[in-house]
Design a protein around this motif. Structure first.
Motif, PDB file in Angstrom:
ATOM      1  N   ILE A  98      -2.901  -5.919   6.314  1.00  0.00           N
ATOM      2  CA  ILE A  98      -2.097  -5.520   7.557  1.00  0.00           C
ATOM      3  C   ILE A  98      -2.888  -5.550   8.694  1.00  0.00           C
ATOM      4  CG2 ILE A  98      -0.739  -3.682   8.443  1.00  0.00           C
ATOM      5  CD1 ILE A  98       0.357  -3.312   5.790  1.00  0.00           C
ATOM      6  N   VAL A 135       6.337   3.032  -2.479  1.00  0.00           N
ATOM      7  CA  VAL A 135       5.808   1.798  -3.225  1.00  0.00           C
ATOM      8  C   VAL A 135       4.174   1.500  -2.396  1.00  0.00           C
ATOM      9  CG1 VAL A 135       5.941  -0.706  -3.686  1.00  0.00           C
ATOM     10  CG2 VAL A 135       7.980   0.817  -3.450  1.00  0.00           C
ATOM     11  N   THR A 136       3.376   1.137  -3.116  1.00  0.00           N
ATOM     12  CA  THR A 136       1.945   0.769  -2.616  1.00  0.00           C
ATOM     13  C   THR A 136       1.588  -0.425  -3.268  1.00  0.00           C
ATOM     14  OG1 THR A 136       0.076   1.680  -1.871  1.00  0.00           O
ATOM     15  CG2 THR A 136       0.708   2.374  -3.891  1.00  0.00           C
ATOM     16  N   ALA A 149       6.682  -2.727  -0.404  1.00  0.00           N
ATOM     17  CA  ALA A 149       5.804  -1.645   0.235  1.00  0.00           C
ATOM     18  C   ALA A 149       6.124  -1.346   1.817  1.00  0.00           C
ATOM     19  CB  ALA A 149       4.358  -1.960   0.209  1.00  0.00           C
ATOM     20  N   ARG A 150       6.484  -2.429   2.619  1.00  0.00           N
ATOM     21  CA  ARG A 150       7.127  -2.323   3.867  1.00  0.00           C
ATOM     22  C   ARG A 150       8.456  -1.793   3.942  1.00  0.00           C
ATOM     23  NH1 ARG A 150       4.221  -7.317   6.951  1.00  0.00           N
ATOM     24  NH2 ARG A 150       2.180  -6.452   6.940  1.00  0.00           N
ATOM     25  N   ARG A 151       9.333  -2.416   2.878  1.00  0.00           N
ATOM     26  CA  ARG A 151      10.453  -1.603   3.265  1.00  0.00           C
ATOM     27  C   ARG A 151      10.865  -0.405   2.517  1.00  0.00           C
ATOM     28  NH1 ARG A 151      12.604  -7.380   2.569  1.00  0.00           N
ATOM     29  NH2 ARG A 151      12.563  -8.440   4.476  1.00  0.00           N
ATOM     30  N   CYS A 152       9.944   0.108   1.619  1.00  0.00           N
ATOM     31  CA  CYS A 152      10.295   1.480   0.878  1.00  0.00           C
ATOM     32  C   CYS A 152      10.439   2.434   2.013  1.00  0.00           C
ATOM     33  CB  CYS A 152       9.223   1.820   0.068  1.00  0.00           C
ATOM     34  SG  CYS A 152       9.629   3.335  -0.835  1.00  0.00           S
ATOM     35  N   PRO A 153      11.518   2.906   2.151  1.00  0.00           N
ATOM     36  CA  PRO A 153      11.807   3.940   3.270  1.00  0.00           C
ATOM     37  C   PRO A 153      11.122   5.328   2.705  1.00  0.00           C
ATOM     38  CG  PRO A 153      13.975   3.371   2.322  1.00  0.00           C
ATOM     39  CD  PRO A 153      12.911   2.731   1.304  1.00  0.00           C
ATOM     40  N   ASP A 154      10.469   5.420   1.425  1.00  0.00           N
ATOM     41  CA  ASP A 154      10.062   6.617   0.957  1.00  0.00           C
ATOM     42  C   ASP A 154       8.804   6.828   0.819  1.00  0.00           C
ATOM     43  OD1 ASP A 154      12.718   8.154   0.432  1.00  0.00           O
ATOM     44  OD2 ASP A 154      13.124   6.381  -0.796  1.00  0.00           O
ATOM     45  N   PHE A 155       7.995   5.647   1.337  1.00  0.00           N
ATOM     46  CA  PHE A 155       6.578   5.463   1.021  1.00  0.00           C
ATOM     47  C   PHE A 155       6.345   5.683  -0.392  1.00  0.00           C
ATOM     48  CE2 PHE A 155       7.413   7.008   5.280  1.00  0.00           C
ATOM     49  CZ  PHE A 155       6.831   6.211   6.054  1.00  0.00           C
ATOM     50  N   ILE A 196      16.237  -0.845  -2.581  1.00  0.00           N
ATOM     51  CA  ILE A 196      15.725  -1.840  -1.789  1.00  0.00           C
ATOM     52  C   ILE A 196      14.695  -2.662  -2.166  1.00  0.00           C
ATOM     53  CG2 ILE A 196      14.839  -2.029   0.457  1.00  0.00           C
ATOM     54  CD1 ILE A 196      16.467   0.381   1.642  1.00  0.00           C
ATOM     55  N   GLY A 204      13.029   5.903   7.259  1.00  0.00           N
ATOM     56  CA  GLY A 204      11.668   6.100   6.561  1.00  0.00           C
ATOM     57  C   GLY A 204      11.115   4.573   7.010  1.00  0.00           C
ATOM     58  N   ILE A 205      11.697   3.374   6.792  1.00  0.00           N
ATOM     59  CA  ILE A 205      11.014   2.074   7.126  1.00  0.00           C
ATOM     60  C   ILE A 205      10.717   1.975   8.551  1.00  0.00           C
ATOM     61  CG2 ILE A 205      11.757  -0.406   7.011  1.00  0.00           C
ATOM     62  CD1 ILE A 205      13.901   0.032   5.041  1.00  0.00           C
ATOM     63  N   LEU A 220       6.432  -6.919   0.781  1.00  0.00           N
ATOM     64  CA  LEU A 220       7.695  -6.916   1.312  1.00  0.00           C
ATOM     65  C   LEU A 220       8.402  -5.235   0.666  1.00  0.00           C
ATOM     66  CD1 LEU A 220       9.359 -10.289   1.623  1.00  0.00           C
ATOM     67  CD2 LEU A 220       8.786  -8.797   3.464  1.00  0.00           C
ATOM     68  N   LEU A 238      -4.285  -2.570   3.022  1.00  0.00           N
ATOM     69  CA  LEU A 238      -4.782  -1.991   4.271  1.00  0.00           C
ATOM     70  C   LEU A 238      -5.552  -3.293   5.067  1.00  0.00           C
ATOM     71  CD1 LEU A 238      -5.115   0.195   6.226  1.00  0.00           C
ATOM     72  CD2 LEU A 238      -7.275   0.910   5.414  1.00  0.00           C
ATOM     73  N   PRO A 283      -0.059   5.165  -0.848  1.00  0.00           N
ATOM     74  CA  PRO A 283       0.483   4.200   0.142  1.00  0.00           C
ATOM     75  C   PRO A 283      -0.639   4.509   1.265  1.00  0.00           C
ATOM     76  CG  PRO A 283       2.465   5.696  -0.257  1.00  0.00           C
ATOM     77  CD  PRO A 283       1.314   6.014  -1.136  1.00  0.00           C
ATOM     78  N   PHE A 319      14.936  -6.794  -2.734  1.00  0.00           N
ATOM     79  CA  PHE A 319      14.468  -7.689  -1.762  1.00  0.00           C
ATOM     80  C   PHE A 319      13.278  -8.080  -2.433  1.00  0.00           C
ATOM     81  CE2 PHE A 319      17.062  -5.388   1.159  1.00  0.00           C
ATOM     82  CZ  PHE A 319      17.990  -6.440   1.247  1.00  0.00           C
ATOM     83  N   VAL A 365      21.185  -1.702   0.188  1.00  0.00           N
ATOM     84  CA  VAL A 365      20.990  -2.805  -0.067  1.00  0.00           C
ATOM     85  C   VAL A 365      21.957  -3.889   0.777  1.00  0.00           C
ATOM     86  CG1 VAL A 365      20.464  -4.798  -1.628  1.00  0.00           C
ATOM     87  CG2 VAL A 365      19.608  -2.306  -2.195  1.00  0.00           C
ATOM     88  N   ARG A 397       2.252   1.501  10.913  1.00  0.00           N
ATOM     89  CA  ARG A 397       1.416   0.386  10.742  1.00  0.00           C
ATOM     90  C   ARG A 397       1.202  -0.381  12.346  1.00  0.00           C
ATOM     91  NH1 ARG A 397       4.746  -0.200   6.318  1.00  0.00           N
ATOM     92  NH2 ARG A 397       6.570  -1.347   7.591  1.00  0.00           N
ATOM     93  N   HIS A 417      10.726  13.280   1.586  1.00  0.00           N
ATOM     94  CA  HIS A 417      11.279  13.745   2.792  1.00  0.00           C
ATOM     95  C   HIS A 417      12.678  13.886   2.837  1.00  0.00           C
ATOM     96  CE1 HIS A 417      12.765   9.571   3.237  1.00  0.00           C
ATOM     97  NE2 HIS A 417      11.431   9.034   3.458  1.00  0.00           N
TER      98      HIS A 417
END
Lengths: 281, 111
Positions: B104, B95-96, B87-93, B54, A29-30, B85, B101, A6, B58, A220, A37, A20
């Motif tokens: 965004i 998904v990429t 990658a942005r909603r992944c709370p654990d970082f 998630i 995390g989101i 969506l 770059l 990422p 989504f 979800v 960003r 984490h």
């Protein structure tokens, strides 16, 4: 083959601290990704940022982010952030707090930082309970919600964080949810750019404690509820109070121009001490 | 001694366990096209994925699915429309998406 990571990776302390501690499905995390960003889109360097936090789930954030960070006492994030900002007004100070951290233990600090209108961006992640200690009720827990310390339903009404801080004098007040993540990126960016005390309340699911106690389903399902039960500010302006009951209003709720505290302090020092004034800029 | 900056940490040694199988290898479609990583825009970092679901729920094109190990994997890489969506909603970082770059940065300048 190089591993594809990422792009937020360059802002994370990835080698030491990841994955984490937050539960699967936790929205903090989101929010952290949104902060990264927003900062990245503004082009700020890591050395310009000061990230301050207190105690709690949300306040674990400085552990994972590679800015200048300060992990302080419960509720006192804004007290430390005020000191940092006055000592070095050149830093972009961000205070990340949970709902209990900001509004219960640090309630006075929040309203007085807003009253002073000091140039701090505070991100208040609201998951409606104290997640880290086992799901006790917090000042934002809604009426009738079940938590560890209100097993038969909460009998107190919850705080409206945005109305409170708007009334206290904050320059910028906005509410976002982790479902509307692109909107949250923009709101955090606006808050960072705004001179003066700016607040973004980010609603986040706590599937482990609050969601389980209230039978709200998994992460979800809780995010789908956010999608279905929230309206934008422009849409809310056209709705009647009956239609609005139970809805989350998101977007920029208050924005005003007001004199900023570090500027006023510098002017005061220069006025009183004349050329001898040594105030950091 | 100065602290490490991000520029240093982005390049050299990523925190990937070389023993961990690549995400796309579990999907039959991805395996069929040979090199899973190059076929897919979206990548799941299995080491960090906690299986909250998630990204799977989504994704508008249902590109992702939950695997048997309760972690997401790229089931239909060809359907990805690069909406970012997940990658942005992944709370654990975890998904990429490649070339994220630039996209965004562009959006940030517009908003």
């Amino acid at each position: 083959m190089a591993a594809i990571l990422p792009y937020e990776y360059k802002y994370l302390r990835a080698k030491k601290k990841f994955p984490h501690v937050w539960c699967p499905g936790c929205g903090i995390g989101i929010v952290m990704g949104s902060i990264i960003r927003a900062i990245d889109s503004l082009g700020w360097t890591k050395n310009e940022i000061m990230l301050v936090s207190g105690i709690g789930c949300t306040s674990r954030m400085p552990v994972y982010l590679d800015f200048n960070t300060l992990h302080t006492m419960h509720g006192r994030a804004l007290a430390f952030a005020t000191g940092v900002k006055l000592a070095n007004p050149g830093l972009k100070v961000i205070a990340v707090m949970g709902d209990g951290d900001a509004l219960a233990i640090g309630g006075n600090h929040v309203i007085h930082a807003a009253r002073r209108n000091i140039d701090i961006t505070s991100i208040i992640v609201n998951n409606f309970n104290y997640g880290m200690t086992g799901g006790q009720h917090s000042p934002t827990t809604p009426m009738n919600a079940v938590t560890a310390t209100s097993p038969h339903g909460m009998i107190e009404p919850g705080f409206d964080t945005c109305a409170l801080l708007s009334a206290a004098g904050a320059s910028f007040v906005a509410r976002a949810t982790v479902y509307h993540v692109i909107e949250m990126d923009g709101l955090i960016r606006q808050a960072l750019e705004k001179k003066g005390f700016s607040v973004v309340e980010a609603l986040s699911p706590c599937p482990t404690n609050y969601g389980r106690a209230n039978r709200l389903g998994d992460a979800v399902k809780m995010m789908e509820d956010m999608r279905d039960n929230s309206v934008t500010v422009t849409k809310a302006a056209k709705m009647t109070p009956e239609e609005l009951s139970g809805k989350i209003v998101r977007g920029v709720l208050a924005e005003r121009e007001a004199p900023e505290y570090t500027d006023l302090y510098r002017e005061l020092c220069e006025r009183v001490q004349g050329k001898a004034a040594e105030v950091p800029k | 001694m100065a602290r490490k900056t991000g520029q240093e940490s982005t390049g050299n040694t990523p925190p990937v366990d070389p023993k961990a199988p690549p995400a796309a290898a579990q999907a039959p479609e991805a395996a069929a096209c040979g090199q899973g990583e190059t076929c897919s825009y979206v990548h799941i970092f299995q080491e960090w994925c906690k299986g909250c679901g998630i990204c799977v729920a989504f994704c508008p094109k249902h590109v992702l699915e939950m695997g048997r190990n309760q972690k997401a994997f790229v089931a239909r890489p060809g359907d990805c429309i690069r909406c970012y969506l997940c990658a942005r909603r992944c709370p654990d970082f975890a998904v990429t998406i490649t070339e994220e770059l630039e996209r965004i940065r562009q959006e940030g300048a517009e908003s």
